[in-house]
Design a protein around this motif. Structure first.
Motif, PDB file in Angstrom:
ATOM      1  N   GLU B  20      -2.565  15.315  21.394  1.00 37.50           N
ATOM      2  CA  GLU B  20      -3.939  15.717  21.072  1.00 37.50           C
ATOM      3  C   GLU B  20      -4.152  15.551  19.576  1.00 37.50           C
ATOM      4  OE1 GLU B  20      -6.251  16.403  23.061  1.00 37.50           O
ATOM      5  OE2 GLU B  20      -5.242  16.891  24.945  1.00 37.50           O
ATOM      6  N   ARG B  21      -5.211  14.862  19.209  1.00 40.86           N
ATOM      7  CA  ARG B  21      -5.414  14.626  17.789  1.00 40.86           C
ATOM      8  C   ARG B  21      -6.401  15.639  17.226  1.00 40.86           C
ATOM      9  NH1 ARG B  21      -6.350   8.286  17.608  1.00 40.86           N
ATOM     10  NH2 ARG B  21      -8.090   8.855  18.909  1.00 40.86           N
ATOM     11  N   ASP B  22      -6.004  16.222  16.154  1.00 32.54           N
ATOM     12  CA  ASP B  22      -6.863  17.223  15.540  1.00 32.54           C
ATOM     13  C   ASP B  22      -6.920  16.961  14.033  1.00 32.54           C
ATOM     14  OD1 ASP B  22      -8.176  19.351  14.535  1.00 32.54           O
ATOM     15  OD2 ASP B  22      -6.744  20.872  15.194  1.00 32.54           O
ATOM     16  N   PRO B  23      -8.032  16.411  13.572  1.00 30.95           N
ATOM     17  CA  PRO B  23      -8.121  16.068  12.150  1.00 30.95           C
ATOM     18  C   PRO B  23      -7.900  17.261  11.214  1.00 30.95           C
ATOM     19  CG  PRO B  23     -10.012  15.205  13.357  1.00 30.95           C
ATOM     20  CD  PRO B  23      -9.252  16.078  14.302  1.00 30.95           C
ATOM     21  N   GLU B  24      -8.090  18.477  11.739  1.00 30.47           N
ATOM     22  CA  GLU B  24      -7.944  19.655  10.878  1.00 30.47           C
ATOM     23  C   GLU B  24      -6.483  19.978  10.575  1.00 30.47           C
ATOM     24  OE1 GLU B  24     -10.600  21.142   9.529  1.00 30.47           O
ATOM     25  OE2 GLU B  24     -11.727  19.582  10.571  1.00 30.47           O
ATOM     26  N   THR B  25      -5.571  19.504  11.408  1.00 37.25           N
ATOM     27  CA  THR B  25      -4.182  19.934  11.255  1.00 37.25           C
ATOM     28  C   THR B  25      -3.252  18.845  10.734  1.00 37.25           C
ATOM     29  OG1 THR B  25      -3.715  19.326  13.537  1.00 37.25           O
ATOM     30  CG2 THR B  25      -4.400  21.596  13.157  1.00 37.25           C
ATOM     31  N   VAL B  26      -3.810  17.730  10.292  1.00 38.77           N
ATOM     32  CA  VAL B  26      -2.931  16.633   9.891  1.00 38.77           C
ATOM     33  C   VAL B  26      -2.422  16.816   8.473  1.00 38.77           C
ATOM     34  CG1 VAL B  26      -4.069  15.029  11.413  1.00 38.77           C
ATOM     35  CG2 VAL B  26      -4.819  15.179   9.052  1.00 38.77           C
ATOM     36  N   ARG B  27      -1.290  16.170   8.203  1.00 42.12           N
ATOM     37  CA  ARG B  27      -0.742  16.308   6.853  1.00 42.12           C
ATOM     38  C   ARG B  27      -1.300  15.265   5.882  1.00 42.12           C
ATOM     39  NH1 ARG B  27       5.543  14.600   7.968  1.00 42.12           N
ATOM     40  NH2 ARG B  27       5.284  12.379   7.661  1.00 42.12           N
ATOM     41  N   ASP B  28      -1.738  14.124   6.427  1.00 39.50           N
ATOM     42  CA  ASP B  28      -2.343  13.122   5.546  1.00 39.50           C
ATOM     43  C   ASP B  28      -3.784  13.519   5.289  1.00 39.50           C
ATOM     44  OD1 ASP B  28      -0.049  11.689   6.023  1.00 39.50           O
ATOM     45  OD2 ASP B  28      -1.116   9.778   5.931  1.00 39.50           O
ATOM     46  N   GLU B  29      -4.108  13.763   4.057  1.00 34.85           N
ATOM     47  CA  GLU B  29      -5.480  14.187   3.786  1.00 34.85           C
ATOM     48  C   GLU B  29      -6.443  12.995   3.883  1.00 34.85           C
ATOM     49  OE1 GLU B  29      -5.682  15.188  -0.391  1.00 34.85           O
ATOM     50  OE2 GLU B  29      -4.038  13.794  -0.681  1.00 34.85           O
ATOM     51  N   ASP B  30      -7.680  13.305   4.162  1.00 37.02           N
ATOM     52  CA  ASP B  30      -8.722  12.288   4.169  1.00 37.02           C
ATOM     53  C   ASP B  30      -9.288  12.232   2.762  1.00 37.02           C
ATOM     54  OD1 ASP B  30     -10.798  10.617   4.595  1.00 37.02           O
ATOM     55  OD2 ASP B  30     -11.734  11.800   6.196  1.00 37.02           O
ATOM     56  N   PRO B 220       4.266  -4.653  14.343  1.00 38.83           N
ATOM     57  CA  PRO B 220       3.325  -4.096  13.365  1.00 38.83           C
ATOM     58  C   PRO B 220       3.987  -4.041  11.984  1.00 38.83           C
ATOM     59  CG  PRO B 220       4.069  -2.415  14.937  1.00 38.83           C
ATOM     60  CD  PRO B 220       4.885  -3.629  15.178  1.00 38.83           C
ATOM     61  N   ALA B 221       3.230  -4.384  10.965  1.00 38.30           N
ATOM     62  CA  ALA B 221       3.798  -4.464   9.612  1.00 38.30           C
ATOM     63  C   ALA B 221       4.037  -3.073   9.045  1.00 38.30           C
ATOM     64  CB  ALA B 221       2.827  -5.238   8.714  1.00 38.30           C
ATOM     65  N   CYS B 222       5.226  -2.853   8.497  1.00 34.43           N
ATOM     66  CA  CYS B 222       5.566  -1.530   7.927  1.00 34.43           C
ATOM     67  C   CYS B 222       4.474  -1.016   6.991  1.00 34.43           C
ATOM     68  CB  CYS B 222       6.871  -1.614   7.144  1.00 34.43           C
ATOM     69  SG  CYS B 222       8.319  -1.954   8.156  1.00 34.43           S
ATOM     70  N   HIS B 223       4.105  -1.884   6.034  1.00 38.27           N
ATOM     71  CA  HIS B 223       3.175  -1.391   5.009  1.00 38.27           C
ATOM     72  C   HIS B 223       1.769  -1.171   5.560  1.00 38.27           C
ATOM     73  CE1 HIS B 223       5.739  -2.663   1.302  1.00 38.27           C
ATOM     74  NE2 HIS B 223       6.378  -1.891   2.145  1.00 38.27           N
ATOM     75  N   TYR B 224       1.503  -1.680   6.746  1.00 40.67           N
ATOM     76  CA  TYR B 224       0.196  -1.389   7.335  1.00 40.67           C
ATOM     77  C   TYR B 224       0.115   0.070   7.770  1.00 40.67           C
ATOM     78  CZ  TYR B 224      -3.681  -0.875  10.415  1.00 40.67           C
ATOM     79  OH  TYR B 224      -4.817  -0.371  10.982  1.00 40.67           O
ATOM     80  N   TYR B 225       1.147   0.573   8.449  1.00 43.41           N
ATOM     81  CA  TYR B 225       0.986   1.916   9.040  1.00 43.41           C
ATOM     82  C   TYR B 225       1.993   2.965   8.568  1.00 43.41           C
ATOM     83  CZ  TYR B 225       4.852   0.977  12.289  1.00 43.41           C
ATOM     84  OH  TYR B 225       6.078   0.705  12.828  1.00 43.41           O
ATOM     85  N   LYS B 226       2.962   2.580   7.726  1.00 46.63           N
ATOM     86  CA  LYS B 226       3.926   3.578   7.257  1.00 46.63           C
ATOM     87  C   LYS B 226       3.562   4.145   5.885  1.00 46.63           C
ATOM     88  CE  LYS B 226       7.600   1.439   9.974  1.00 46.63           C
ATOM     89  NZ  LYS B 226       8.771   0.533   9.943  1.00 46.63           N
ATOM     90  N   LEU B 227       2.713   3.440   5.143  1.00 47.45           N
ATOM     91  CA  LEU B 227       2.226   3.948   3.858  1.00 47.45           C
ATOM     92  C   LEU B 227       0.849   4.559   4.095  1.00 47.45           C
ATOM     93  CD1 LEU B 227       3.053   0.868   1.595  1.00 47.45           C
ATOM     94  CD2 LEU B 227       4.015   3.123   1.288  1.00 47.45           C
ATOM     95  N   GLN B 228       0.627   5.767   3.634  1.00 48.81           N
ATOM     96  CA  GLN B 228      -0.685   6.429   3.832  1.00 48.81           C
ATOM     97  C   GLN B 228      -1.103   6.267   5.300  1.00 48.81           C
ATOM     98  OE1 GLN B 228      -2.593   8.014   1.162  1.00 48.81           O
ATOM     99  NE2 GLN B 228      -0.594   7.895   0.193  1.00 48.81           N
ATOM    100  N   SER B 229      -0.286   6.789   6.191  1.00 50.56           N
ATOM    101  CA  SER B 229      -0.356   6.417   7.602  1.00 50.56           C
ATOM    102  C   SER B 229      -1.619   6.896   8.322  1.00 50.56           C
ATOM    103  CB  SER B 229       0.878   6.946   8.325  1.00 50.56           C
ATOM    104  OG  SER B 229       0.923   8.360   8.216  1.00 50.56           O
ATOM    105  N   GLY B 230      -2.233   7.960   7.833  1.00 50.81           N
ATOM    106  CA  GLY B 230      -3.393   8.514   8.520  1.00 50.81           C
ATOM    107  C   GLY B 230      -4.592   7.581   8.562  1.00 50.81           C
ATOM    108  N   ASP B 231      -4.524   6.520   7.779  1.00 53.14           N
ATOM    109  CA  ASP B 231      -5.655   5.629   7.621  1.00 53.14           C
ATOM    110  C   ASP B 231      -5.566   4.382   8.498  1.00 53.14           C
ATOM    111  OD1 ASP B 231      -7.908   5.752   5.991  1.00 53.14           O
ATOM    112  OD2 ASP B 231      -7.217   4.014   4.867  1.00 53.14           O
ATOM    113  N   ALA B 232      -4.524   4.274   9.323  1.00 61.45           N
ATOM    114  CA  ALA B 232      -4.357   3.080  10.175  1.00 61.45           C
ATOM    115  C   ALA B 232      -5.044   3.318  11.521  1.00 61.45           C
ATOM    116  CB  ALA B 232      -2.880   2.778  10.368  1.00 61.45           C
TER     117      ALA B 232
END
Ligand code: SF4
Ligand code: SF4
Lengths: 228, 399
Positions: B20-30, B220-232
């Motif tokens: 379940e995805r909950d934007p309020e509880t994620v560690r990567d900030e928006d 999938p490319a590492c730098h696409y989704y492992k850096l600042q991952s919340g944005d992929a």
């Protein structure tokens, strides 16, 4: 057991370099501690083929073991692939990020082991820093890539005509990945100068530094762009 | 020899757990609100995503704006240097869809390859290079679309540092202003494969071949989704939202099969420095951990990825491994090249497959493309260029 590999280097020097790493603004967001769970090791490509461990890097820094830090700064950091697979750390560390900082400090301080590790790489540094593109098609030569098979030879033999057989006009290049405007390159030179990057090259390879400085200074003088 | 029917696991992740995805509880900030806030405070100009845009779901459920057109193509040194069909295919797809785009000359590399390989740069320099390119895009009125996985990940790191570190921000701003440029942060940092994701339906309507017999594996490319991952991009429809949907969603939409394999999360072995001066490492990792595993578990017709380095490592590493009798030999390309082929692009004039090392002909035959005829056409173009009858191949020749 404390490391004795670099016993001839004074502890103060090791401490100085450690402090330099720790002072980087990114450090505090790359290291929060370490559970010693090994998840980073399981994800790490370099750990599979080298005697290398992101866990050990994180632990050494968390414990502030400057002796072991110095050993890793010399013997380990260049093995890292900078893939950031280790970012899946449940403690939210980035061992790869810590290594980025350690490498930068190693270059800035001109460590002998760094010069050795980067000896084969200086041609590429020259390319990116003077042209604004990292790889050029004319680098694809058989003698440089013997293990890539016959297709490299085919590319090098047909290079000019195959590049002209590309529809995007910006790609009609052989010495650059794409056509970069002169002014754009000069702005890059100004950035390297203003941020002290060119000085870092001086620590690594004096000859390379001097060649680059001459090219950049002449171009910057002509362009009227700032250097500091 | 009779073909062996190898079971393909498909793209369902073998788990009963519901994420379940909950934007309020994620560690990567928006960061986006902070970016606008800094814009309101006059710290920088924020370049908004131009309309029309597509809203794509990200890892924790935020919607990311993906511009469809008016894009400024931030090219990648590796793609453009030795995999030119990768970028050419992206441009060609834009043209096919009738989208207005800009292919700049006022752009440098992101310089991250060099930085990750040799560390001969620093935080301020890297940030200044990024912001110089962003300001160049802004001045044209087009919106940056980043071709390379590493540039994308690196620029997101830079953005994160600039938002959080006022000292760095001021330092970089002073540099950009000395260059006579505006200090601009784009509202979103967007990778081309997200654009591919956004236009996948439009592309699937134009598919020319039956791809249902084609099996692809995706790296999938590492730098696409492992850096600042919340944005992929993560889509609940793809892998149940457990893995990034980039590349996979497009390939499935085009009608091909995507097969799972156990070393999906592993890096390709590129290593930045390693691919150029320590290739034994890259080769071992790329073949033993990726290609051989894919062959054994999924027997794909093609490996698809969305980054320069990954195409290079996975494609070029196979020749030497093959010489040692290893179980390799799968063509590798970007999903932009694969999608372009699927909607009728010329395999050589557009997709430029002759730059690739592994034999791609069996794949093209299986797709129903007449490779021999296409190669003869390309060779005829080359002859014309050689004899001065044609200076360059132009867009008019390929659309
Ligand atoms: S960034 Fe370095 S330490 Fe981290 S997983 Fe990749 S190779 Fe290993
Ligand atoms: S994953 Fe994180 S916590 Fe676990 S060993 Fe590695 S650095 Fe330590």
């Amino acid at each position: 057991m404390p490391s004795d590999r670099y016993a001839e280097v004074a502890l103060e020097e090791k401490q100085r370099l450690f402090d330099e790493v720790k002072a980087d603004p990114r450090y505090k967001t790359y290291l929060y501690g370490c559970y010693e769970c090994g998840i980073c090791v399981a994800a790490c490509p370099s750990a599979r083929f080298y005697d290398f461990s992101p866990r050990k890097i994180a632990q050494t820094l968390a414990r502030e073991d400057v002796e072991l830090f110095y050993e890793q700064l010399n013997d380990d950091v260049w093995n890292c692939s900078q893939c950031f697979s280790c970012n899946r750390c449940p403690r939210q560390n980035s061992p790869g990020g810590l290594i980025t900082i350690m490498r930068e400090v190693a270059v800035k301080n001109g460590l002998r082991t760094t010069k050795e590790a980067l000896a084969g790489y200086t041609r590429i540094i020259y390319k990116i820093m003077t042209t604004g593109t990292q790889v050029s098609p004319d680098m694809l030569q058989e003698d440089a890539f013997p293990d890539w098979g016959p297709q490299v030879k085919a590319v090098s033999q047909n290079l000019d005509v195959w590049r002209r057989a590309l529809p995007p006009e910006t790609l009609h290049t052989t010495g650059l990945s794409w056509q970069v405007e002169e002014r754009t390159m000069h702005e890059l030179y100004a950035i390297w100068k203003m941020t002290g990057t060119l000085d870092m090259i001086g620590e690594l390879d004096e000859g390379l530094h001097d060649i680059m400085e001459e090219i950049m200074d002449d171009a910057l003088e002509e362009s009227g762009l700032p250097t500091e | 020899m009779e073909p062996i029917d190898i079971p393909v696991a498909g793209t369902k992740v073998q788990t009963s757990r519901v994420f379940e995805r909950d934007p309020e509880t994620v560690r990567d900030e928006d960061l986006r609100e902070a970016i606008w806030e800094l814009g309101r405070e006059g710290e920088w100009i924020v370049q908004p995503v131009p309309e029309p845009y597509y809203l794509a779901p990200t890892k924790f459920g935020r919607q990311k704006k993906i511009p469809l057109e008016h894009t400024w193509h931030h090219k990648s040194c590796g793609q453009c240097g030795h995999i030119p069909g990768y970028s050419t295919s992206i441009f060609w797809l834009n043209r096919l869809l009738g989208f207005d785009y800009f292919d700049p000359r006022d752009q440098t590399s992101c310089t991250a390859w060099n930085y990750y390989a040799s560390a001969t740069s620093n935080q301020a320099a890297q940030a200044a290079v990024a912001m110089r390119n962003f300001s160049a895009a802004y001045e044209t009125g087009y919106y940056p679309l980043i071709h390379c996985g590493t540039s994308f990940g690196h620029y997101k790191e830079v953005r994160h540092e600039l938002v959080h570190d006022a000292k760095l921000r001021r330092q970089v701003r002073a540099i950009i202003e000395k260059l006579g440029r505006p200090f601009v942060m784009p509202e979103e940092i967007v990778h081309y494969s997200e654009w591919m994701y956004a236009v996948r339906k439009q592309l699937s309507e134009r598919v020319q071949f039956d791809l249902s017999k084609i099996t692809a594996t995706v790296h999938p490319a590492c730098h696409y989704y492992k850096l600042q991952s919340g944005d992929a991009i993560y889509d609940p429809e793809i892998y149940g939202g457990q893995r990034t949907a980039a590349v996979t969603a497009v390939v499935q939409e085009l009608g091909a099969q995507v097969a799972d394999y156990s070393t999906w999360y592993d890096c390709c072995g590129f290593g930045f420095r390693h691919i150029l001066v320590q290739r034994d490492f890259t080769r071992s990792f790329a073949t033993l951990r990726k290609i051989e595993v894919m062959k054994q578990e999924a027997n794909p017709d093609v490996v698809l990825t969305h980054d320069t380095g990954c195409v290079t490592s996975l494609d070029k590493s196979q020749f030497a491994a093959q010489a040692h009798g290893r179980n390799v030999g799968v063509p590798v390309m970007s999903e932009s090249q694969f999608a372009a082929l699927a909607v009728g692009a010329h395999p050589f004039r557009v997709c430029q497959l002759h730059w690739h090392a592994v034999d791609y002909r069996p794949l093209l035959h299986k797709m129903g493309i007449d490779v021999e005829r296409a190669w003869a056409e390309f060779e005829a173009d080359v002859e014309k260029i050689k004899h001065g009858e044609m200076e360059y191949l132009t867009w008019e020749h390929v659309l």
